[in-house]
Design a protein around this motif. Structure first.
Motif, PDB file in Angstrom:
ATOM      1  N   GLY A  34      47.769  44.597  29.911  1.00  0.00           N
ATOM      2  CA  GLY A  34      48.630  44.904  31.045  1.00  0.00           C
ATOM      3  C   GLY A  34      49.348  46.233  30.943  1.00  0.00           C
ATOM      4  N   HIS A 143      47.451  33.391  36.995  1.00  0.00           N
ATOM      5  CA  HIS A 143      47.296  34.836  37.170  1.00  0.00           C
ATOM      6  C   HIS A 143      47.155  35.484  35.805  1.00  0.00           C
ATOM      7  CE1 HIS A 143      51.518  35.653  35.993  1.00  0.00           C
ATOM      8  NE2 HIS A 143      51.761  34.496  36.590  1.00  0.00           N
ATOM      9  N   HIS A 144      46.415  36.579  35.753  1.00  0.00           N
ATOM     10  CA  HIS A 144      46.144  37.278  34.500  1.00  0.00           C
ATOM     11  C   HIS A 144      45.635  38.669  34.843  1.00  0.00           C
ATOM     12  CE1 HIS A 144      41.908  36.223  35.355  1.00  0.00           C
ATOM     13  NE2 HIS A 144      42.412  35.050  35.697  1.00  0.00           N
ATOM     14  N   VAL A 145      45.412  39.489  33.846  1.00  0.00           N
ATOM     15  CA  VAL A 145      44.927  40.846  34.077  1.00  0.00           C
ATOM     16  C   VAL A 145      43.442  40.805  34.441  1.00  0.00           C
ATOM     17  CG1 VAL A 145      44.485  43.077  32.965  1.00  0.00           C
ATOM     18  CG2 VAL A 145      46.619  41.854  32.515  1.00  0.00           C
ATOM     19  N   GLU A 179      45.738  39.609  38.909  1.00  0.00           N
ATOM     20  CA  GLU A 179      47.189  39.521  38.755  1.00  0.00           C
ATOM     21  C   GLU A 179      47.829  38.686  39.854  1.00  0.00           C
ATOM     22  OE1 GLU A 179      45.471  42.286  38.569  1.00  0.00           O
ATOM     23  OE2 GLU A 179      46.071  43.456  36.803  1.00  0.00           O
TER      24      GLU A 179
END
Length: 203
Positions: A34, A143-145, A179
């Protein structure tokens, strides 16, 4: 072409491949954590423009700079240059691909993932066919990168991204930044299947 010129050409070609691999791995490691280009450049004591060139394979870092970069990214130099195993399979036949069952869900028989790209440190993409049983629903939102793209092979689903609902049917496609909080569910009367690609690998 004589042997010396051939070796020089091979060496130059190898350097281009290594620079491209290093740039791709560096960008993947940065995005996974991130970090922006500016944040990583500042932490590693290098210019943002040089870091951008390195990530795009147009420049190579000095060894001291590379050490600073991998330290900030909490990885190692070996991983940056790691080759994909030459013995790794290229073709995966129908009916022989691994199936992964997710945790039991609140409704229906749940979700299973059919691996299109088997897990490997050498792959930058993750690709599965998500099979969602009738009334099946993913846990979330999560959610995540990263970034995700999908194509509905069969059935009808509801995809909820950043709180907004999208109804999709066979032949529809989608793309979004990982994201954004997201999850999905089967809203049809039969099993739905989605060809789903994301990067970096998350599971």
């Amino acid at each position: 072409m004589n042997k010396i010129d051939q070796r020089r050409q091979d060496s130059e070609a190898g350097a281009i491949v290594n620079a491209a691999r290093l740039g791709t791995r560096l960008r993947l490691a940065r995005q996974t954590r991130g970090l922006t280009l500016k944040t990583l450049a500042t932490a590693a004591n290098c210019s943002e423009s040089l870091l951008s060139k390195i990530e795009n394979g147009r420049a190579s870092p000095s060894l001291p700079m590379l050490h600073r970069l991998v330290e900030v990214l909490d990885t190692n130099i070996g991983w940056m240059f790691e080759d994909v195993n030459d013995d790794e399979e290229i073709v995966f036949r129908a009916g022989k691909r691994p199936l992964i069952a997710l945790d039991a869900l609140r409704r229906g028989e749940g979700i299973s993932l059919e691996r299109i790209i088997p897990y490997s440190p050498g792959h930058l993409l993750q690709c599965n066919i998500h099979h969602i049983e009738r009334d099946g629903e993913s846990e979330g939102p999560i959610h995540h990168v990263g970034e995700e793209v999908g194509y509905v092979l069969t059935g009808r689903i509801e995809l909820i991204v950043d709180g907004k609902s999208h109804k999709l049917a066979t032949g529809d496609a989608f793309v979004f930044r990982s994201e954004l909080p997201h999850h999905y569910r089967n809203i049809g009367d039969e099993r739905a299947s989605i060809f789903w690609v994301n990067t970096p690998a998350t599971f």
